[in-house]
Design a protein around this motif. Structure first.
Motif, PDB file in Angstrom:
ATOM      1  N   PRO A 214       0.819  -1.225   0.000  1.00  0.00           N
ATOM      2  CA  PRO A 214       0.000   0.000   0.000  1.00  0.00           C
ATOM      3  C   PRO A 214       0.849   1.270   0.000  1.00  0.00           C
ATOM      4  CG  PRO A 214       0.078  -0.926   2.202  1.00  0.00           C
ATOM      5  CD  PRO A 214       0.842  -1.875   1.322  1.00  0.00           C
TER       6      PRO A 214
ATOM      7  N   SER B  34       2.724   3.958  -3.117  1.00  0.00           N
ATOM      8  CA  SER B  34       2.922   4.222  -4.549  1.00  0.00           C
ATOM      9  C   SER B  34       4.333   3.902  -5.021  1.00  0.00           C
ATOM     10  CB  SER B  34       2.596   5.691  -4.856  1.00  0.00           C
ATOM     11  OG  SER B  34       3.397   6.556  -4.066  1.00  0.00           O
TER      12      SER B  34
ATOM     13  N   GLN C 177      -9.474  -2.905   3.379  1.00  0.00           N
ATOM     14  CA  GLN C 177      -9.015  -1.544   3.120  1.00  0.00           C
ATOM     15  C   GLN C 177      -8.021  -1.136   4.194  1.00  0.00           C
ATOM     16  OE1 GLN C 177     -12.087   1.387   2.724  1.00  0.00           O
ATOM     17  NE2 GLN C 177     -10.667   3.071   2.333  1.00  0.00           N
TER      18      GLN C 177
ATOM     19  N   TRP D  36      -6.111   2.622   0.621  1.00  0.00           N
ATOM     20  CA  TRP D  36      -5.724   1.549  -0.291  1.00  0.00           C
ATOM     21  C   TRP D  36      -6.642   0.351  -0.121  1.00  0.00           C
ATOM     22  CZ3 TRP D  36      -1.655   1.999  -3.786  1.00  0.00           C
ATOM     23  CH2 TRP D  36      -0.857   3.136  -3.628  1.00  0.00           C
TER      24      TRP D  36
ATOM     25  N   TRP E 183      -2.306  -4.316  -4.262  1.00  0.00           N
ATOM     26  CA  TRP E 183      -2.897  -3.110  -3.678  1.00  0.00           C
ATOM     27  C   TRP E 183      -3.158  -2.056  -4.754  1.00  0.00           C
ATOM     28  CZ3 TRP E 183      -3.987  -2.748   1.566  1.00  0.00           C
ATOM     29  CH2 TRP E 183      -3.452  -3.747   2.375  1.00  0.00           C
TER      30      TRP E 183
ATOM     31  N   PRO F 176      -5.035   2.094  -5.207  1.00  0.00           N
ATOM     32  CA  PRO F 176      -5.646   3.225  -4.489  1.00  0.00           C
ATOM     33  C   PRO F 176      -7.162   3.050  -4.418  1.00  0.00           C
ATOM     34  CG  PRO F 176      -4.089   3.983  -6.171  1.00  0.00           C
ATOM     35  CD  PRO F 176      -4.288   2.514  -6.400  1.00  0.00           C
TER      36      PRO F 176
END
Length: 254
Positions: free
Chosen positions: A206, A208, A227, A231, A243, A245
């Motif tokens: 989770p 980027s 959740q 994420w 994962w 967004p």
């Protein structure tokens, strides 16, 4: 005596006030629904989308609103939102032939070939996907009433025909109760989500900055395991997991 008259008058006024409010709200919903349909026919899809979403936000919800909203999104080229609202409509009007055709057609337009998979119980109670939870509850309620009526009848008058009727109703009562129970559980615990972004990277964690495992595209239906902050941990029938967004997908559950 006067106090009872005043109380009765107050109750009647409250009842009529609620009836007038409900009637006015229904009229408003019908007017917005009509205008949204007209906008859709005139190719003003964004106006139609805003109208249908306003109805949903106002609590005026039925399967045909979700179906028409899915059509408007599809004609705008937003496949993800189209599939999302078709799936929501199918929870309410599962046997609608036009809806099922449009849903299949929309899924055929998606880039990711993800097979549908359901729990084993759906193979046993194969009919439950053809009924909404509300319809199954209605069937169970009617059978429950008939079952206990026959039970009471047999307390006072036993006969051969009532015995066989009792057995038939018992089987139907159990089947309807089990069907409603499983269907209600499915709806309440629906973890399906639909990708609504054009393309999303599915990551190893989770964050980027994590490694990209694979990509998904709009319209893909995934299972949301849980959740974590902003994420979703999603999985596919072929056991791929990762994962994304939370903003990249929307839950099907209404």
């Amino acid at each position: 005596m006067k106090i009872y008259v005043w109380i009765s008058a107050a109750i009647l006024m409250a009842v009529f006030s609620e009836m007038n409010y409900t009637y006015a709200r229904t009229e408003d919903c019908q007017e917005i629904f009509f205008r949204s349909n007209q906008a859709c026919r005139a190719d003003n899809y964004q106006e139609a989308i805003e109208g249908y979403n306003l109805l949903i936000a106002s609590g005026c919800i039925n399967g045909h609103i979700y179906y028409n909203l899915g059509n408007a999104y599809f004609r705008e080229g937003r496949i993800g939102h189209a599939v999302l609202n078709y799936e929501r409509a199918r929870l309410l009007i599962p046997r609608d032939a036009d809806l099922n055709f449009n849903l299949r057609y929309a899924k055929d337009r998606t880039q990711d070939a993800i097979p549908e998979s359901g729990p084993f119980i759906n193979n046993v109670l194969f009919w439950i996907d053809s009924f909404s939870a509300g319809e199954l509850l209605w069937c169970f309620s009617v059978l429950n009433l008939l079952f206990w009526a026959v039970m009471l009848t047999r307390l006072f008058r036993r006969s051969e025909w009532s015995y066989y009727v009792f057995l038939i109703l018992l089987v139907l009562w159990l089947a309807a109760g089990a069907s409603f129970g499983f269907r209600w559980h499915q709806v309440e615990n629906d973890k399906r989500a639909v990708i609504v972004q054009a393309e999303v990277d599915v990551l190893a964690g989770p964050d980027s900055r994590d490694t990209t495992l694979f990509k998904l595209h709009e319209g893909a239906v995934v299972h949301n395991e849980r959740q974590e902050n902003s994420w979703y941990l999603i999985s596919l029938p072929d056991r791929k997991r990762g994962w994304i967004p939370a903003k990249a997908a929307e839950m099907v559950k209404i």
